[in-house]
Enzyme design. Structure first.
Site, PDB file in Angstrom:
ATOM      1  N   THR A 229       0.842  -1.194   0.000  1.00 39.35           N
ATOM      2  CA  THR A 229       0.000   0.000   0.000  1.00 39.35           C
ATOM      3  C   THR A 229       0.875   1.242   0.000  1.00 39.35           C
ATOM      4  O   THR A 229       2.043   1.191   0.393  1.00 39.35           O
ATOM      5  CB  THR A 229      -0.886   0.080   1.256  1.00 39.35           C
ATOM      6  OG1 THR A 229      -0.040   0.260   2.418  1.00 39.35           O
ATOM      7  CG2 THR A 229      -1.747  -1.143   1.429  1.00 39.35           C
ATOM      8  N   ASP A 230       0.306   2.351  -0.431  1.00 44.73           N
ATOM      9  CA  ASP A 230       0.914   3.631  -0.091  1.00 44.73           C
ATOM     10  C   ASP A 230       0.722   3.823   1.409  1.00 44.73           C
ATOM     11  O   ASP A 230      -0.072   3.123   2.050  1.00 44.73           O
ATOM     12  CB  ASP A 230       0.256   4.767  -0.878  1.00 44.73           C
ATOM     13  CG  ASP A 230       1.148   5.997  -0.989  1.00 44.73           C
ATOM     14  OD1 ASP A 230       2.090   6.140  -0.175  1.00 44.73           O
ATOM     15  OD2 ASP A 230       0.907   6.825  -1.880  1.00 44.73           O
ATOM     16  N   TRP A 231       1.428   4.775   1.969  1.00 43.16           N
ATOM     17  CA  TRP A 231       1.447   4.911   3.432  1.00 43.16           C
ATOM     18  C   TRP A 231       0.074   5.327   3.964  1.00 43.16           C
ATOM     19  O   TRP A 231      -0.412   6.410   3.685  1.00 43.16           O
ATOM     20  CB  TRP A 231       2.534   5.900   3.829  1.00 43.16           C
ATOM     21  CG  TRP A 231       3.859   5.249   4.121  1.00 43.16           C
ATOM     22  CD1 TRP A 231       4.627   5.442   5.216  1.00 43.16           C
ATOM     23  CD2 TRP A 231       4.552   4.267   3.329  1.00 43.16           C
ATOM     24  NE1 TRP A 231       5.768   4.660   5.166  1.00 43.16           N
ATOM     25  CE2 TRP A 231       5.745   3.924   4.017  1.00 43.16           C
ATOM     26  CE3 TRP A 231       4.290   3.635   2.124  1.00 43.16           C
ATOM     27  CZ2 TRP A 231       6.653   2.990   3.541  1.00 43.16           C
ATOM     28  CZ3 TRP A 231       5.202   2.701   1.638  1.00 43.16           C
ATOM     29  CH2 TRP A 231       6.358   2.384   2.340  1.00 43.16           C
ATOM     30  N   ALA A 233      -2.761   3.702   3.217  1.00 43.59           N
ATOM     31  CA  ALA A 233      -3.808   3.505   2.214  1.00 43.59           C
ATOM     32  C   ALA A 233      -4.704   2.300   2.497  1.00 43.59           C
ATOM     33  O   ALA A 233      -5.710   2.117   1.830  1.00 43.59           O
ATOM     34  CB  ALA A 233      -3.197   3.343   0.822  1.00 43.59           C
TER      35      ALA A 233
END
Length: 815
Positions: A229-231, A233
């Protein structure tokens, strides 16, 4: 380390669940008893933002010093894959020296609109250019035994409400434009990891979108590496694991662990999904550990001080010089002779206080920075400097009047102009496409007095240029990295010949852009009404005039293109492997220089949902005065394929095609026709706008194109942890709490006022991040119980809020 299968068998259920989220902000979990080491990831992509202590995602704390190379907005303008390889290799070396195993980059999201706040971090409006630049960078980093993370997958083209907006477009636009930028580096460079995006795609979060992850990324593009994931997300971890996502970042203090364990025990989640994620995590840890050992065996033991700072600074300068774009050069004002008798004036606060990178998670702490003023003052020039304007207000400084009164027609004035930090950043989109008015007014005033006005333009995205006719020369430096001042100096003085080309179209004004009526207007819904007509693909099809076309860039010399030929005029890919395109380029000027040769493809025929032409290949060549070279470009079957909305797949259409060759999307002196043998015809009947691109796209026609109604989205109640503080801010009881939280944020960022650039970035992210995600990103500052307390208070459930705050635990719905 034991084999991955053996390790999996030894791990308990809790350990397997635990390893699928990070240890902290920048490290993956390790288990010493099992011989599984922690590994470190860090932000890029134009350098390392490596934090070891006092870690945070948002850039509050200083990171280790590293080289700040030019961001993607500029390096893309080099049109040079080998140069991006060099950059990647240097970043990989610095990562080795700082014991970083994965660099989080590059970003290949398409520049759909010039106002996107994160455009400076992305390469281009064109997927072929974006994909090939990314591939060069990935190969460079990974050649040093360091992993990369291709991001943000996918359709992430705005910062407004980026964690809740729903990107909706037709399948042809997805595959021909937005996903193509990922497909190219995935298939040619093999990044070790991919990072998902924050947004929803067709109503489902990208991190749990099974079609996007399993069907496209895994099956169609063949990616078998780790997807993270993005941070912050992660939305629904059960759904994400079932869709094929592997790793939640950062560490979230076990936010989802109990829920996952219960789901496996009661059968809602098969343990095989968890095992697959764990296997990919262990594969990554094993691979980067082994690759690091191989690299160190080759280059020797490394520590932070092993980096040759001056060598990497020199590379940063080289990349900047190779990428900056000479957009205009009337009266041959440039290059400026070092022996000129003319008076030379340098004007502009940005010459003294350089903007050399963007703001947000990619912000690098550079070893050193050289300004344009500092660089020019080292030269033997008779030069005076005037600050000219304020970066913090609309003020034109009083000293400027003295300059304007003394200016003569033959004086050379170099003006450093551009976007201040407060205008563009991760976390928010720009409000307009204009420069600060004090800069526009100053340039017009000086342009009225001198015939030799050179504007050096800084900023991560296109701006309107109302004074273009008042100046003689325009050099676009974008955001040039730490050596930007030296690079600009060498270009202005003619020590280096400009060779950059625009990686995006410069419209005359924002209103000319097809997306301008609807981009960023709805914080919840992002319909890509324009379909495939992105950037030059729109301006070409609509026959609209632009300020500067995609691919444009001048030189201090002149090149000619001639003698285009192809290996066959009729191509049958069942028999022919490729189309070979040959032509000649000659330097007919008096200086050595480099030219970017660009090859575009057009499919002819009756009106249909297709672009006029699209970039398919490019190369950069160096030629001495009078030198001529033969260029060979090869196109394979895949370069001719398009997505067919009837057949729901990529196909090869039969019929006539035109190949165009030249120096920009609108300077194409050579062309050749060929016929492709295929029985597939383009029979899709698109709504009127998508056939002729007249007028503006309407939601009703877009709904016909995608075959469904657009959803009606907006704020809802009662509030949950999936709501943002922005959505809660008008609730009376929340106003005081938000003010208190803003005070904590202001203190943490070190800001002295609400107008501080760093605070504005932080505040935008803070207010537009759902409560749950704040707990994932910063569990120490927004623990789960505090987030739930805020939700109870926002809903007027004060007793429950008090109980949650006191007990530090509570259960509420997490839809």
């Amino acid at each position: 380390m034991s084999t991955i299968h053996d390790l999996l068998q030894k791990m308990t259920l809790k350990e397997k669940i635990s390893i699928t989220s990070g240890f902290d902000t920048w490290r993956l979990k390790g288990f010493e008893s099992l011989g599984i080491p922690k590994i470190t990831v860090c932000d890029g992509p134009h350098g390392l933002r490596h934090q070891e202590e006092g870690q945070d995602h948002l850039g509050i704390n200083e990171s280790n010093p590293s080289t700040c190379f030019p961001p993607a907005c500029l390096s893309a303008a080099s049109f040079d894959e080998d140069l991006l390889f060099e950059m990647g290799q240097a970043i990989g070396f610095e990562a080795l020296s700082q014991n970083v195993q994965v660099v989080l980059g590059p970003g290949v999201n398409i520049k759909r609109n010039p106002l996107c706040g994160r455009n400076f971090e992305y390469f281009s409006e064109d997927p072929v250019l974006a994909g090939k630049m990314a591939a060069g960078w990935i190969k460079g980093v990974q050649s040093m035994g360091v992993g990369t993370s291709l991001k943000h997958f996918a359709l992430n083209s705005q910062e407004l409400n980026r964690m809740k907006s729903d990107s909706i477009t037709d399948e042809k636009a997805k595959f021909d434009i937005y996903l193509k930028a990922f497909e190219i580096p995935l298939k040619t460079a093999g990044p070790m990891t991919v990072m998902g995006s924050y947004n929803l795609v067709d109503g489902i979060y990208a991190s749990e979108n099974k079609w996007l992850i399993e069907e496209v990324l895994r099956n169609k593009f063949g990616f078998q590496g780790l997807l993270m994931t993005d941070w912050g997300a992660m939305n629904d971890k059960i759904s994400s694991l079932m869709a094929g996502l592997d790793l939640e970042m950062p560490g979230s203090s076990g936010y989802f662990d109990e829920e996952l364990e219960e789901a496996i025990k009661d059968g809602r989640l098969k343990e095989a999904y968890l095992d697959q994620a764990v296997i990919r995590i262990l594969q990554l840890i094993t691979t980067v550990t082994e690759e690091r050992q191989k690299a160190l065996a080759s280059v020797g033991p490394l520590v932070k001080s092993s980096v040759d700072i001056e060598k990497h600074h020199g590379l940063a300068k080289k990349i900047a010089m190779e990428s900056m774009i000479l957009l205009k050069n009337d009266r041959k004002t440039l290059p400026v002779s070092e022996n000129t008798d003319r008076a030379i004036y340098l004007v502009g606060a940005l010459a003294k206080y350089p903007r050399y990178q963007g703001a947000g998670s990619s912000h690098i702490n550079p070893y050193k920075v050289t300004s344009l003023l500092e660089s020019l003052e080292k030269e033997a020039l008779k030069m005076q400097y005037f600050e000219g304007y304020s970066l913090g207000s609309d003020e034109i400084l009083d000293e400027t009047e003295e300059l304007i009164q003394t200016l003569k027609k033959d004086d050379v004035v170099i003006i450093a102009a551009g976007l201040p930090d407060s205008y563009e950043s991760e976390g928010f989109d720009r409000k307009h496409m204009r420069l600060p008015e004090n800069q526009n007014a100053l340039i017009r005033s000086i342009g009225a007095k001198s015939d030799h006005v050179v504007v050096v333009l800084f900023g991560g995205s296109p701006v309107e240029l109302p004074w273009l006719d008042n100046i003689s020369s325009l050099l676009h430096a974008y955001l040039p990295g730490q050596a930007g001042g030296e690079a600009v100096t060498d270009l202005l003085l003619g020590r280096h010949n400009p060779s950059g080309k625009l990686p995006e179209t410069y419209p005359l004004q924002y209103e000319d852009h097809i997306t301008s009526p609807y981009y960023g207007k709805d914080p919840y819904l992002a319909p890509y009404l324009e379909g495939i007509y992105v950037g030059y693909r729109y301006f070409d099809k609509a026959n609209r005039r632009v300020q500067f076309p995609f691919g444009h860039g001048l030189s201090y010399t002149t090149f000619s293109f001639s003698r285009l030929s192809i290996n066959r005029s009729t191509i049958d890919f069942n028999e022919d492997k490729a189309v070979e395109v040959r032509f000649y380029v000659k330097n007919i000027g008096e200086r050595a220089g480099k030219e970017v040769c660009q090859l575009y493809l057009a499919r002819k025929g009756s009106p249909s949902y297709r672009v006029d032409k699209a970039l398919k290949a490019f190369c950069k060549i160096k030629l001495e005065p009078g030198e001529e070279k033969e260029i060979l470009m090869v196109l394979h079957e895949d370069e001719f394929k398009e997505y067919d909305l009837n057949q729901k797949k990529e196909v090869l259409y039969g019929g006539e095609y035109i190949l165009y060759v030249g120096s920009s999307s609108q300077e194409l002196p050579l062309s050749a026709s060929l016929e492709i043998k295929s029985s597939v015809l383009d029979t899709f009947e698109a709504p009127a706008f998508y056939m002729d691109v007249k007028g503006a796209p309407e939601p009703e026609q877009f709904e016909t194109l995608i075959g469904r109604k657009l959803p009606v989205m907006g704020p809802s109640k009662p509030f949950t942890v999936n709501h943002t503080l922005e959505e809660m801010k008008d609730v009376p009881q929340m106003k005081y709490l938000i003010r208190k939280l803003e005070g904590v944020l202001r203190k943490a960022s070190g800001a002295t006022s609400d107008n501080d650039d760093a605070y504005r970035v932080m505040h935008a992210m803070f207010m537009q991040t759902p409560i749950k995600r704040l707990s994932l990103v910063a569990p120490d500052k927004m623990p789960k119980h505090l987030g739930e307390t805020l939700v109870h208070v926002a809903n007027g459930r004060f007793l429950k809020g008090l109980q949650s705050a006191l007990k530090r635990k509570s259960t509420i719905d997490h839809p």
